[in-house]
Structures are given as structure tokens and as C-alpha cells.
Design a protein around this motif. Structure first.
Motif, mmCIF file in Angstrom:
data_model
loop_
_atom_site.group_PDB
_atom_site.id
_atom_site.type_symbol
_atom_site.label_atom_id
_atom_site.label_comp_id
_atom_site.label_asym_id
_atom_site.label_seq_id
_atom_site.Cartn_x
_atom_site.Cartn_y
_atom_site.Cartn_z
ATOM 1 N N VAL A 24 -1.765 -1.193 0.864
ATOM 2 C CA VAL A 24 -1.645 -0.203 1.936
ATOM 3 C C VAL A 24 -2.851 0.736 1.970
ATOM 4 O O VAL A 24 -3.433 0.986 3.036
ATOM 5 C CB VAL A 24 -0.330 0.595 1.790
ATOM 6 C CG1 VAL A 24 -0.337 1.827 2.699
ATOM 7 C CG2 VAL A 24 0.859 -0.293 2.122
ATOM 8 N N ASP A 25 -3.249 1.256 0.834
ATOM 9 C CA ASP A 25 -4.387 2.187 0.809
ATOM 10 C C ASP A 25 -5.668 1.507 1.289
ATOM 11 O O ASP A 25 -6.460 2.107 2.034
ATOM 12 C CB ASP A 25 -4.587 2.747 -0.598
ATOM 13 C CG ASP A 25 -3.505 3.736 -0.997
ATOM 14 O OD1 ASP A 25 -2.841 4.295 -0.096
ATOM 15 O OD2 ASP A 25 -3.305 3.944 -2.214
ATOM 16 N N VAL A 83 -3.908 4.104 12.607
ATOM 17 C CA VAL A 83 -2.927 3.027 12.719
ATOM 18 C C VAL A 83 -2.096 3.276 13.972
ATOM 19 O O VAL A 83 -1.442 4.309 14.102
ATOM 20 C CB VAL A 83 -2.014 2.960 11.475
ATOM 21 C CG1 VAL A 83 -0.903 1.931 11.676
ATOM 22 C CG2 VAL A 83 -2.835 2.621 10.240
ATOM 23 N N ASP A 84 -2.136 2.318 14.900
ATOM 24 C CA ASP A 84 -1.430 2.467 16.171
ATOM 25 C C ASP A 84 -0.015 1.898 16.130
ATOM 26 O O ASP A 84 0.862 2.350 16.863
ATOM 27 C CB ASP A 84 -2.211 1.758 17.284
ATOM 28 C CG ASP A 84 -3.618 2.296 17.427
ATOM 29 O OD1 ASP A 84 -3.767 3.411 17.958
ATOM 30 O OD2 ASP A 84 -4.559 1.611 16.977
ATOM 31 N N MET A 129 -3.106 -6.137 10.106
ATOM 32 C CA MET A 129 -3.372 -6.317 8.680
ATOM 33 C C MET A 129 -2.058 -6.441 7.920
ATOM 34 O O MET A 129 -1.253 -5.504 7.907
ATOM 35 C CB MET A 129 -4.192 -5.143 8.141
ATOM 36 C CG MET A 129 -5.632 -5.147 8.607
ATOM 37 S SD MET A 129 -6.646 -3.864 7.814
ATOM 38 C CE MET A 129 -6.164 -2.428 8.781
ATOM 39 N N PRO A 130 -1.814 -7.607 7.290
ATOM 40 C CA PRO A 130 -0.598 -7.788 6.494
ATOM 41 C C PRO A 130 -0.757 -7.127 5.130
ATOM 42 O O PRO A 130 -1.754 -7.340 4.441
ATOM 43 C CB PRO A 130 -0.492 -9.310 6.365
ATOM 44 C CG PRO A 130 -1.912 -9.777 6.413
ATOM 45 C CD PRO A 130 -2.645 -8.826 7.315
ATOM 46 N N ILE A 181 -4.883 -1.012 16.076
ATOM 47 C CA ILE A 181 -4.715 -1.532 14.721
ATOM 48 C C ILE A 181 -3.252 -1.445 14.317
ATOM 49 O O ILE A 181 -2.595 -0.418 14.505
ATOM 50 C CB ILE A 181 -5.596 -0.763 13.721
ATOM 51 C CG1 ILE A 181 -7.076 -1.022 14.023
ATOM 52 C CG2 ILE A 181 -5.260 -1.160 12.284
ATOM 53 C CD1 ILE A 181 -8.033 -0.263 13.138
ATOM 54 N N SER A 182 -2.776 -2.550 13.775
ATOM 55 C CA SER A 182 -1.403 -2.619 13.279
ATOM 56 C C SER A 182 -1.422 -2.844 11.779
ATOM 57 O O SER A 182 -2.175 -3.680 11.273
ATOM 58 C CB SER A 182 -0.651 -3.767 13.964
ATOM 59 O OG SER A 182 0.570 -4.025 13.309
ATOM 60 N N LEU A 183 -0.589 -2.091 11.083
ATOM 61 C CA LEU A 183 -0.406 -2.320 9.655
ATOM 62 C C LEU A 183 0.966 -2.964 9.483
ATOM 63 O O LEU A 183 1.983 -2.375 9.840
ATOM 64 C CB LEU A 183 -0.506 -1.007 8.878
ATOM 65 C CG LEU A 183 -0.765 -1.141 7.375
ATOM 66 C CD1 LEU A 183 -1.458 0.096 6.832
ATOM 67 C CD2 LEU A 183 0.533 -1.384 6.634
#
Length: 334
Positions: A124-125, A171-172, A117-118, A143-145
Motif C-alpha cells: 500500500v505505501d 488515489v481516485d 494498482m493491485p 488512479i485506482s488502488l
């Protein structure tokens, strides 16, 4: 521009398993993601031959916003790719600003190993909320942020964002994306050191090559403990392009055969991937903007306002953390 120093971090040497190819997603900005299924399979075949097992295959979209298999990733497309390439880990990107993100991911999570997720600061929230929901739906999904346009933030601002993300068990991976290609190696080094200090998650880095530092910046990120490095074929990507797969593999002596990987990539792209970089004048203008930390994607709007004098006006601007195009226009001398 590239210093081309091989990184060492705690005795690690970078491996192909650290590399994520994002050609179909980021390179898609050059053709509006209009890859035929044959072209998509050709790309995946080539990457598989190079030993890559992690590939971003596109954006997750709702059916009404889907414009191609890559720009939408319908479940039938993902299932076919998974069946054809069972050894590959499929990665997709989801914009957390999607109004109906639930429909965008519906019935697709079984085919995806990593969802990215970009995020700008204001998302962010929302991304953390989505991550919480997705983890309840899928136990295997990573999941990547991805914090994008990181050069637009000060270190203090980045630290604040990281301290919001770090406690999340959903978030990994935490990515920093130099979307403008405006960072210098010492800046990447400082940013990634900060992420490593604050975040317990795995780390990733996504470079753009606008200033010509994509390989060196990726090296700096890896040296600071980064686990994931993004690349594309021939550096195809938005504006200044990305870290080039051929150059990166060659630099780290990760070629799968005795042939020149850069020559192989060039030959493959000429035959199977009809993408083109922007012309030299446009790329030169992108570099001028990035040197001031101005987003190259604003180039057309700036040219429309100052068609004959843009370069001279940009040269007089300070390098700072421009958040939007208005913050640039506000200080441009009329």
C-alpha cells in the motif's frame, strides 16, 4: 447460490457506465495473455456493441518482461487501440512491486484513462508513492488502488489499510477485490459499508465467482455505494472466474438488443475467444478451498503434497483469514 436481488442505493440504478470489463487482463490468466491483435479487436468490438466504454486492456510491463501486447501494453499497441476506439476509456494495471515501474509506464500515460494498482497490505505505501509520482506526470489520469485478496484480512485489518489510503489526494478510486472468490454477500456488505464510511474516493468491487456469489456480491457492493463493478466475458478469469458480463447485464436488464445477451456472449466466445474454464473437477476443488477461505491458486501446491487426501483434509479445516499457503499447511493434520 445467487439470490439475484437487484440493488438499490440512494435511489440509484446500475448503468452500463458503472461496468468495467477486464476480460483481456483477468481472462488472460487462462491463455497466458496470448491474444492476437485480431482477437483483441474482436473483444473490443463486441464490448462496444454492448455499450461498454471502459475496458481494461492489460498489464503495464517493462519491455524485458513483456510477453504479448496485452501482457505489457507497449505504447504502439495502446495508441492503435485508442485510434480504433476513440470513445473507449482504456484501463491498465500496474503491479506496484515492479522494480522499474517508471519504465513500465513510460510514454503510455496519454493513452490511459485509468491506472489500477493491485495491492496486498505490504504494497500500500509503495502504491501511494507511485500514485504521487504519476499524478505529477499526468493531470487527466485517474488512479485506482485495488486491495486484493480482501477475504484474507479481518475487518480491523481492512480498516487500518483504508485509513492509510483515505487521506491520499492522488488515489481516485478504492477497490476491494475478492480475489479468492471466498466472500459471502453479508461479508461484502460489511466491507463495502466500511470503505464507504472511511474513504472519500469513488469505490470499486472486483468479484470472483468461486463460490457462485459473484453477481450477488457485486450487487451488495453497488448497494453500498460502489461506482465501479468488474466483469468478464463468460466470467473468464483466474481460478473460479469473475462476474460474468452476460449474466450481469441480463440480471439488470441492460441488454443492448432484444436478443439474449447471454446467448450473444456464448456465441461470440465460441467464434472469437478461444478461452476455456477449468474442468468441473478442478472448479469443484476450487469451491471447496474457497469455502474455507483458502486461495484456489494454491490448489496445485496442495495437491502435490496431498494428492489423494486433499479434499478430506480441507473439509476439516476452519474457515479463517489464511495469509499464505504455509498458514494452511501448518494446521493440516498429517
Amino acid at each position: 447460490m445467487q439470490s439475484l436481488q437487484s440493488p438499490q442505493c440512494l435511489g440509484r440504478r446500475i448503468a452500463v457506465s458503472n461496468i468495467l470489463d477486464v476480460t483481456l487482463r483477468d481472462g488472460g490468466y487462462l491463455n497466458r495473455w496470448q491474444f492476437s491483435l485480431e482477437e483483441t479487436k474482436s473483444v473490443l468490438n463486441f464490448l462496444q456493441d454492448q455499450g461498454l466504454s471502459q475496458v481494461e486492456v492489460g498489464f503495464l510491463r517493462t519491455p524485458d518482461r513483456m510477453t504479448s501486447p496485452v501482457n505489457g501494453c507497449p505504447k504502439e499497441f495502446l495508441a492503435e487501440i485508442q485510434q480504433l476506439y476513440p470513445e473507449m476509456s482504456l484501463v491498465c494495471m500496474l503491479n506496484p512491486a515492479e522494480d522499474n515501474w517508471q519504465a513500465a509506464v513510460a510514454d503510455k500515460l496519454d493513452q490511459i484513462s485509468l491506472l489500477r494498482m493491485p495491492c496486498t497490505a505490504d504494497l500500500v505505501d509503495k502504491a501511494l508513492e507511485i500514485a504521487n509520482h504519476l499524478k505529477k506526470q499526468s493531470s487527466h489520469l485517474k488512479i485506482s488502488l485495488n486491495l486484493i485478496c480482501v477475504s484474507s484480512y479481518s475487518l480491523a485489518e481492512i480498516e487500518c489499510l483504508l485509513r492509510t489510503i483515505a487521506p491520499s489526494k492522488n488515489v481516485d478510486i478504492v477497490y476491494l477485490a475478492d480475489s479468492r472468490g471466498a466472500l459471502y454477500p453479508h461479508e461484502v456488505n460489511a466491507m463495502m459499508a466500511l470503505v464507504r464510511e472511511i474513504c472519500p474516493q469513488s469505490l470499486g468491487f472486483h468479484a470472483h465467482d468461486t463460490l457462485g456469489y459473484a453477481i450477488e456480491n457485486s450487487n451488495q457492493a453497488f448497494a453500498q455505494g460502489c461506482d465501479w463493478i468488474d466483469v468478464t466475458l463468460k466470467g473468464f478469469g483466474l481460478a473460479g472466474g469473475n462476474t460474468p458480463l452476460g449474466g450481469y447485464l441480463a440480471h439488470h436488464d441492460l441488454q443492448s438488443s432484444g436478443q439474449s445477451i447471454q446467448a450473444e456472449v456464448t456465441d461470440f466466445c465460441q467464434k472469437h475467444l478461444p478461452l476455456r474454464h477449468p474442468d468441473s473437477l478442478t472448479r469443484q476443488r476450487y469451491r471447496l478451498l474457497a469455502a474455507k477461505n483458502i486461495d484456489p491458486v494454491w490448489c496445485d501446491q496442495l495437491l502435490e503434497k496431498y494428492p489423494d487426501t486433499l479434499n478430506k483434509k480441507v473439509e476439516k479445516l476452519p474457515r479463517q483469514h489464511y495469509k499464505n499457503i504455509d498458514s494452511v499447511l501448518d494446521i493440516m493434520i498429517p
